[in-house]
Design a protein around this motif. Structure first.
Motif, PDB file in Angstrom:
ATOM      1  N   PHE A  84      -4.743  -5.998   5.251  1.00 55.75           N
ATOM      2  CA  PHE A  84      -3.970  -5.879   4.020  1.00 55.75           C
ATOM      3  C   PHE A  84      -3.614  -7.230   3.413  1.00 55.75           C
ATOM      4  O   PHE A  84      -3.045  -7.292   2.318  1.00 55.75           O
ATOM      5  CB  PHE A  84      -2.716  -5.046   4.293  1.00 55.75           C
TER       6      PHE A  84
ATOM      7  N   PRO B 126      -8.573   0.579  -0.178  1.00 63.50           N
ATOM      8  CA  PRO B 126      -8.289  -0.491  -1.137  1.00 63.50           C
ATOM      9  C   PRO B 126      -9.550  -0.963  -1.857  1.00 63.50           C
ATOM     10  O   PRO B 126     -10.629  -1.063  -1.254  1.00 63.50           O
ATOM     11  CB  PRO B 126      -7.707  -1.606  -0.256  1.00 63.50           C
TER      12      PRO B 126
ATOM     13  N   GLN C 141       0.841  -1.195   0.000  1.00 58.38           N
ATOM     14  CA  GLN C 141       0.000   0.000   0.000  1.00 58.38           C
ATOM     15  C   GLN C 141       0.882   1.253   0.000  1.00 58.38           C
ATOM     16  O   GLN C 141       1.932   1.284   0.646  1.00 58.38           O
ATOM     17  CB  GLN C 141      -0.900   0.017   1.240  1.00 58.38           C
TER      18      GLN C 141
END
Length: 260
Positions: A168, A107, A52
């Motif tokens: 994540f 995301p 990220q």
């Protein structure tokens, strides 16, 4: 060499700080802003390790000067806001502010795979439970999580803190209906204190979708009826039921143990 732009901000009425305050303290703000607030160096590092990009970072003046590891961390962002301790505390949703934070773009959820091993969250209300379950899902190899309407906001600051970076590693899908969950092509498996099959002896399908229900009401009746298997977690200590996050950890561990 870092190309980050460091800005010292002294006014709490700064418009950027105002927007960040909403993002840090409103559980649903990420949906309208399209951004996610990550408070603390652990979440920031977890995001970076999973590819990220930090859009913006915030750090206190003291941490910028006295914590070189944190200074290096915030310089991954193209824009760094350096603020006073008081200004950071006004931003933070924590009783003890972390002194360092970042913002990433929300995301994009991957395409839902109807055949993948999955975890279904059915209207779980407690942010701590949801975050802990996401952490277990990541630890035990589940990569797809389906959160039904009524479940605590997955990217809210409280769920993120409880997840400790697990977000994540997961494909997260929010706001799903019963029909969308029933479109999965893997068997649904739920826990129930009324089940006659104990988890250790159950013939667990692989892959499957584990369904974890509302803390008080349990699994939606339509979902429960559609489950190919219902299992009971033995509790020799005599408790009536486990906390849903504990139950999820037990079930996911057992499934991972068998698959090893």
């Amino acid at each position: 060499m870092s190309t980050a732009r460091v800005e010292a901000i002294s006014s709490s009425s700064n418009p950027t700080l105002k927007a960040l305050r909403v993002l840090a303290q409103d559980n649903a703000a990420y949906r309208t802003q399209g951004r996610v607030w990550l408070e603390g160096d652990h979440l920031m590092r977890a995001a970076l390790q999973r590819g990220q990009d930090l859009e913006l970072a915030v750090i206190t003046e003291a941490a910028m000067h006295d914590r070189p590891a944190w200074r290096d961390l915030v310089l991954h962002a193209p824009r760094v806001l350096m603020v006073s301790q008081k200004a950071f505390e006004q931003l933070s949703g924590l009783s003890s502010a972390a002194q360092v934070a970042a913002v990433i773009r929300l995301p994009v959820a991957p395409v839902l795979d109807p055949t993948a091993p999955s975890l279904v969250l059915d209207r779980l209300q407690d942010a701590g439970n949801v975050g802990a379950i996401l952490r277990s899902a990541s630890a035990f190899g589940v990569r797809q999580v389906l959160a039904m309407k009524g479940t605590a906001a997955l990217w809210s600051p409280k769920v993120l803190r409880a997840g400790m970076g697990a977000h994540f590693a997961l494909g997260l899908h929010e706001g799903l209906s019963v029909d969308e969950v029933l479109a999965l092509r893997v068997p649904l498996v739920a826990t129930s204190s009324h089940a006659t099959v104990d988890l250790p002896q159950a013939d667990l399908p692989r892959p499957c979708a584990w369904v974890m229900g509302h803390e008080g009401q349990g699994v939606n009746a339509a979902l429960m009826a559609a489950c190919a298997l219902k299992v009971r977690i033995p509790q020799p200590g005599g408790e009536e039921s486990l906390n849903v996050a504990a139950a999820a950890a037990v079930c996911l561990y057992e499934a991972a143990r068998r698959a090893a």
